[in-house]
Scaffold this active site. Structure first.
Site, PDB file in Angstrom:
ATOM      1  N   HIS A 252      39.320  45.415  37.778  1.00 24.64           N
ATOM      2  CA  HIS A 252      38.879  46.366  38.799  1.00 24.64           C
ATOM      3  C   HIS A 252      40.086  47.017  39.469  1.00 24.64           C
ATOM      4  O   HIS A 252      39.976  48.137  39.982  1.00 24.64           O
ATOM      5  CB  HIS A 252      38.038  45.656  39.871  1.00 24.64           C
ATOM      6  CG  HIS A 252      36.711  45.177  39.385  1.00 24.64           C
ATOM      7  ND1 HIS A 252      36.544  43.972  38.747  1.00 24.64           N
ATOM      8  CD2 HIS A 252      35.484  45.755  39.431  1.00 24.64           C
ATOM      9  CE1 HIS A 252      35.260  43.807  38.442  1.00 24.64           C
ATOM     10  NE2 HIS A 252      34.602  44.874  38.837  1.00 24.64           N
ATOM     11  N   ASP A 324      32.654  49.002  30.395  1.00 31.55           N
ATOM     12  CA  ASP A 324      32.674  48.591  31.797  1.00 31.55           C
ATOM     13  C   ASP A 324      32.897  49.863  32.624  1.00 31.55           C
ATOM     14  O   ASP A 324      33.203  50.932  32.074  1.00 31.55           O
ATOM     15  CB  ASP A 324      33.797  47.567  32.026  1.00 31.55           C
ATOM     16  CG  ASP A 324      33.497  46.629  33.183  1.00 31.55           C
ATOM     17  OD1 ASP A 324      32.648  46.973  34.032  1.00 31.55           O
ATOM     18  OD2 ASP A 324      34.113  45.554  33.251  1.00 31.55           O
TER      19      ASP A 324
END
Length: 422
Positions: A252, A324
């Site tokens: 992330h 993702d």
């Protein structure tokens, strides 16, 4: 001379009679009539030959549907987006009307309570009425710390706790409870279960989201959870291929590097995914991981070697591949997101997840359309991805049908019964 002529004439008459008798006892093939033959001419008799029939291809409704779709509608099916707010805003409506997106993912910021969530999803469905395909309405609902459910629902334990219990009946009931609560609100896709193996104690992102520290535990309980979610008519997206367990960086925030060879991955990280493929995985999420011994330049989510050569060819997977979130630091810190989306499709992905930022979502959609229009993403490649996506929607009989209300107490009874099965 006269006698000689008479004798010859008699002989000819006898031969003529012989010829007539033979004709009566022998059927000769009829001559082929010329184009000028009279209507009374005998029909031609040809030898009987079995006709060679070209194989007839059964009509495929999905192929026919794809053939009727515009380029914008096809491109839209490749993209799953997030949205702002707890009600449907104008930008979300535009994603449906103008860009024909495949669906939405909701995060905790989009959810306040059960009734509001049902209402929001119903708004999206109503807006999509008349579109070529129903919407994916997705969520990250794993249990434990990754839970987007409203507070009215009983908490579901993390995967690590389920794995430690090591009771397959308990795992199944927990998975069914996950699917039930997701479905009750109107969602039809869950980004779960996690099939990463928690092999690195310094991993900041997986931890107790994993069912265990070895392939056997993760495979057994991960696949059972996958099938249990599917049993509730919810598509289960297993993640994060090829395995996010042995990293010390959160993708992330930055791009993790995994220094393993293909042989090492095959002997460990890939094993749960191999089993998921055998058990008819609906969709597989590709992680933003750089694995230099396999691809020195591209993270797995952009790597043709990883997606096409390894996942599709070596492992034989022909289902939906989704990235993702492309707004994670592992991508945005190194690539233009629109360009990265195109590269991911070229590498073998079917769907691009863009969880945040309207302008980024638009840039991805435009980049994909431009590449398709210019032939960089070929028509065959585009149609193949759309076919996989629509096939999965068809598998779950998706419809943009509103949910009247949610019975929170009934869902909680199922969750509590699952917890007691431990």
């Amino acid at each position: 001379m006269i006698k000689q002529a008479v004798s010859i004439l008699a002989l000819l008459m006898i031969c003529s009679g012989c010829s007539q008798n033979n004709a009566a006892n022998h059927i000769a093939p009829s001559p082929i009539p010329s184009p000028s033959a009279s209507p009374a001419a005998q029909p031609t008799i040809h030898p009987t030959v079995a006709p060679t029939l070209a194989p007839t291809e059964t009509a495929d409704p999905l192929k026919e549907q794809i053939a009727s779709m515009t380029l914008d509608e096809k491109i839209g099916q490749l993209v799953l987006v997030g949205m702002e707010g707890t009600t449907m805003q104008a930008q979300a409506g535009e994603m449906i009307d103008k860009y024909h997106v495949s669906g939405f993912i909701l995060y905790k910021d989009n959810i306040t309570d059960a009734a509001q969530t049902v209402k929001l999803l119903n708004q999206l469905k109503k807006k999509n009425a008349g579109s070529q395909a129903p919407l994916w309405l997705s969520i990250d609902q794993e249990g434990g710390k990754v839970s987007r459910m409203p507070s009215e629902f009983t908490k579901i334990p993390p995967a690590a706790e389920v794995g430690r219990a090591d009771r397959i009946a308990y795992t199944r009931k927990i998975g069914e409870a996950l699917g039930a609560e997701v479905s009750a609100l109107g969602f039809n896709m869950d980004f779960a279960p996690v099939l990463d193996i928690n092999s690195n104690p310094n991993n900041p992102v997986i931890g107790n989201r994993s069912f265990g520290t070895n392939p056997e535990t993760v495979s057994m309980h991960g696949i059972e959870t996958m099938k249990a979610i599917q049993s509730k008519q919810v598509a289960a997206v297993v993640k994060h291929f090829p395995g996010h367990g042995d990293t010390s960086v959160d993708s992330h925030l930055e791009l993790p590097v995994v220094n393993k060879s293909l042989a090492e991955l095959q002997a460990f990280e890939l094993l749960p995914f191999v089993e998921a493929i055998k058990q008819d995985a609906d969709a597989i999420m590709i992680a933003h991981l750089l694995i230099p011994k396999i691809d020195k330049n591209d993270p797995a989510s952009l790597s043709k070697t990883m997606i096409t050569d390894i996942l599709r060819v070596d492992l034989g997977y022909d289902g939906v591949v989704i990235t993702d979130d492309m707004t994670m630091g592992g991508i945005t810190g190194h690539f233009d997101v629109g360009e990265a989306a195109v590269r991911s499709i070229l590498a073998g992905s079917d769907m691009i997840l863009v969880g945040h930022d309207y302008q980024t979502q638009v840039s991805v959609l435009k980049a994909l359309k431009l590449s398709a229009r210019d032939g960089i993403i070929t028509k065959d490649m585009l149609d193949q991805s759309v076919y996989r996506i629509l096939s999965l929607k068809e598998k779950y009989k998706l419809q943009d049908t509103s949910v009247a209300s949610v019975d929170v107490k009934a869902v909680n009874r199922q969750i509590n019964a699952a917890l007691q099965a431990k």
